[in-house]
Design an enzyme around this catalytic site. Structure first.
Site, PDB file in Angstrom:
ATOM      1  N   GLU A  55       0.834  -1.198   0.000  1.00 32.56           N
ATOM      2  CA  GLU A  55       0.000   0.000   0.000  1.00 32.56           C
ATOM      3  C   GLU A  55       0.869   1.248   0.000  1.00 32.56           C
ATOM      4  O   GLU A  55       0.475   2.289  -0.523  1.00 32.56           O
ATOM      5  CB  GLU A  55      -0.948   0.001   1.202  1.00 32.56           C
ATOM      6  CG  GLU A  55      -2.059   1.045   1.093  1.00 32.56           C
ATOM      7  CD  GLU A  55      -3.133   0.878   2.149  1.00 32.56           C
ATOM      8  OE1 GLU A  55      -4.187   0.287   1.837  1.00 32.56           O
ATOM      9  OE2 GLU A  55      -2.920   1.339   3.289  1.00 32.56           O
ATOM     10  N   HIS A  60       6.360 -26.882   3.964  1.00 33.29           N
ATOM     11  CA  HIS A  60       5.497 -27.960   3.486  1.00 33.29           C
ATOM     12  C   HIS A  60       4.410 -27.430   2.554  1.00 33.29           C
ATOM     13  O   HIS A  60       3.424 -28.137   2.287  1.00 33.29           O
ATOM     14  CB  HIS A  60       4.885 -28.696   4.674  1.00 33.29           C
ATOM     15  CG  HIS A  60       5.913 -29.328   5.558  1.00 33.29           C
ATOM     16  ND1 HIS A  60       6.378 -30.605   5.368  1.00 33.29           N
ATOM     17  CD2 HIS A  60       6.612 -28.829   6.616  1.00 33.29           C
ATOM     18  CE1 HIS A  60       7.294 -30.888   6.282  1.00 33.29           C
ATOM     19  NE2 HIS A  60       7.457 -29.825   7.051  1.00 33.29           N
ATOM     20  N   LYS A  86     -13.786   1.565  -4.068  1.00 33.40           N
ATOM     21  CA  LYS A  86     -14.785   1.994  -3.078  1.00 33.40           C
ATOM     22  C   LYS A  86     -15.937   2.736  -3.749  1.00 33.40           C
ATOM     23  O   LYS A  86     -17.117   2.517  -3.441  1.00 33.40           O
ATOM     24  CB  LYS A  86     -14.141   2.915  -2.043  1.00 33.40           C
ATOM     25  CG  LYS A  86     -13.221   2.241  -1.041  1.00 33.40           C
ATOM     26  CD  LYS A  86     -12.723   3.303  -0.067  1.00 33.40           C
ATOM     27  CE  LYS A  86     -11.746   2.748   0.939  1.00 33.40           C
ATOM     28  NZ  LYS A  86     -11.266   3.810   1.871  1.00 33.40           N
TER      29      LYS A  86
END
Length: 540
Positions: free
Chosen positions: A350, A381, A503
């Site tokens: 960001e 793993h 947004k």
């Protein structure tokens, strides 16, 4: 300023061409690795941390050129401007003074406001921890629910989890961020309204996800017996917009202030960290601040050649802008640091995921790498196969805590052994001749599958013990690394305009999901089709 116009850039390009095919295995060979050893030359300390850069694809000449790059790009000037409270966030006309939150110096900016707010936090935290602050039926608080998103969630959640071993056992801390109702619903299953305190954290107090969850939580309190007039015993707000907090219905006395000169992803040191202070207590919160202050001082005063945030930032640029690395991995070999990678995702991407330079021109070079990670040994793993044998270069930050914070001490040598062995294996690799010997004459066709190219770069950060102070230093190290890279790339790490467009369109789409009629020409055909399917499923 463009990056490739700096005087040092051609020298760095030429140096890259010179060493790009060199193998770390050869640099560590006994014939080449004489005293002072490579590890001795490339291990540096600061702020209570140690960083071993020796398994990176660089030489003394590389570091000298990268430090010259930092100087020519104005890293020191950008650093000093930030600490002085200058407007280093020009697109929003703001300072970036998260360092002032932990400065503890009378001449630092805004110290009166910072001290007053922290004292208010401490009084409140002590009251909750001691049982003096009770719920509406007189029961002490046993659950704290922090509702926020982004910087209002990731930092506090990461720290509370990391410092669980020094947190009070009397209060459980829960974090709710996602607007998906499942996030809040799962927390509601585990809490009692008579014993729960909600901390609503939003800089504007208008954030969609946060306010949706806050309203639902408030409704849940009332539906489960809490009189509306008693909600003040159960709700506090943290915001830079106190009027909006009061408008929501939180008592003015229960409002804690943050400021617009602190960015969300840098805000855990402020009242945004109230959940941290309740969990670990004001004294340990002060230790967290002290650790960050240690790293601030190191960043301000250490020579660039031995400055941990500077070196970390420059090494990242070396791989991003010369080797073309698309991502980098953070692998803390500490379950306590489980949420550090997700916290760093926001901090790094960001901040530096930008294409526009400070002067408004567009960059013609890569900026932020994709940041990702998982604690060891779990990651071994899952994705370490790709790191060892895949064709993609992924630089790695290993983080090792040398002493355990838990009573199961016999586990710890195994954990550390895995961390150190992975860095060694990634560096050394295994040649085809070595693989043939392992495969043997019976299965020569297996040899290519047993080879490891090696030469995979790693940095190992060492922490003696995970304490509030060392955690504070570790977080500040990455904060300052971000600033170093932003200065070199000539971008603004303190805004986040990239989150805005989604947004805006989200509000339009939300209205269309519940509208009586939707104009299909309002959106592209894909989005219109998605809305139509969702409306059908929702019964609209």
């Amino acid at each position: 300023m463009t990056l490739n116009s700096l005087p040092v850039w051609p020298a760095l390009q030429a140096h890259y061409e010179e060493i790009r095919d060199a193998h770390l295995r050869d640099w560590f060979a006994p014939a080449n690795d004489r005293a002072p050893t490579r590890a001795e030359r490339f291990t540096f300390e600061g702020g209570g941390l140690a960083a071993d850069f020796s398994k990176n694809r660089l030489t003394d000449a590389t570091l000298a050129l990268l430090v010259r790059l930092a100087r020519e790009a104005g890293v020191e000037a950008r650093r000093d401007a930030m600490f002085a409270g200058e407007t280093v966030n020009p697109t929003e006309g703001r300072a970036a003074l998260h360092t002032a939150l932990r400065a503890n110096a009378p001449d630092a900016p805004f110290q009166a406001q910072v001290a007053a707010e922290r004292a208010k936090m401490a009084r409140f935290a002590d009251a909750v921890r001691s049982g003096a602050w009770t719920g509406y039926t007189g029961k002490r608080i046993r659950h704290v629910v922090n509702i926020g998103i982004g910087g209002s969630d990731l930092g506090p959640k990461m720290v509370v989890h990391a410092l669980h071993h020094v947190a009070t056992p009397d209060i459980a801390t829960h974090f709710v961020s996602n607007v998906d109702g499942a996030d809040l619903a799962r927390v509601l299953e585990r809490i009692d309204p008579e014993e729960t305190l909600a901390i609503i954290v939003s800089k504007t107090f208008t954030t969609l996800e946060t306010m949706t969850n806050a309203r639902s939580l408030r409704d849940w309190f009332v539906a489960n017996g809490c009189p509306e007039g008693a909600l003040a015993k159960h709700f506090v707000g943290v915001s830079a917009n106190p009027a909006e907090v009061v408008k929501f219905g939180i008592a003015e006395a229960n409002v804690f202030e943050m400021w617009d000169w602190v960015g969300g992803r840098y805000s855990l040191w402020s009242a945004v960290g109230l959940s941290i202070m309740i969990a670990i207590g004001p004294e340990r919160f002060d230790e967290l601040l002290a650790g960050a202050r240690d790293m601030d001082e190191h960043f301000r005063t250490a020579p660039l050649e031995r400055n941990l945030p500077v070196l970390q930032g420059l090494v990242g640029i070396w791989y991003r802008n010369f080797f073309g690395a698309q991502s980098y991995l953070v692998a803390p070999y500490s379950e306590a640091l489980h949420y550090l990678p997700s916290y760093l995702q926001q901090l790094e991407m960001e901040s530096n995921g930008k294409s526009a330079r400070i002067d408004g021109a567009f960059v013609d070079y890569p900026t932020s790498a994709v940041t990702w990670g998982e604690p060891g040994t779990n990651g071994q793993h899952a994705f370490f196969q790709m790191l060892h044998q895949g064709p993609t270069l992924v630089p790695i930050d290993f983080i090792a805590v040398l002493t355990p914070e838990h009573p199961l001490a016999s586990h710890h040598p195994k954990l550390l052994a895995n961390c150190f062995a992975q860095s060694e294996a990634l560096m050394l690799g295994r040649t085809l001749d070595e693989a043939r010997k392992i495969a043997g004459p019976a299965k020569p066709e297996l040899a290519p599958h047993l080879t490891f190219p090696g030469n995979r770069p790693t940095t190992t950060l060492l922490v003696d013990a995970l304490t509030p102070r060392t955690l504070g230093a570790l977080i500040a190290l990455y904060e300052h690394k971000v600033l170093v890279q932003a200065a070199v790339w000539n971008i603004n790490p303190f805004d986040q305009w990239g989150v805005e467009l989604g947004k805006i369109l989200g509000k339009v789409v939300e209205a269309d999901l519940t509208a009586a009629q939707v104009d299909p020409a309002k959106h592209d055909s894909s989005t219109s089709a998605l809305i139509a399917r969702a409306r059908k499923a929702l019964g609209e």
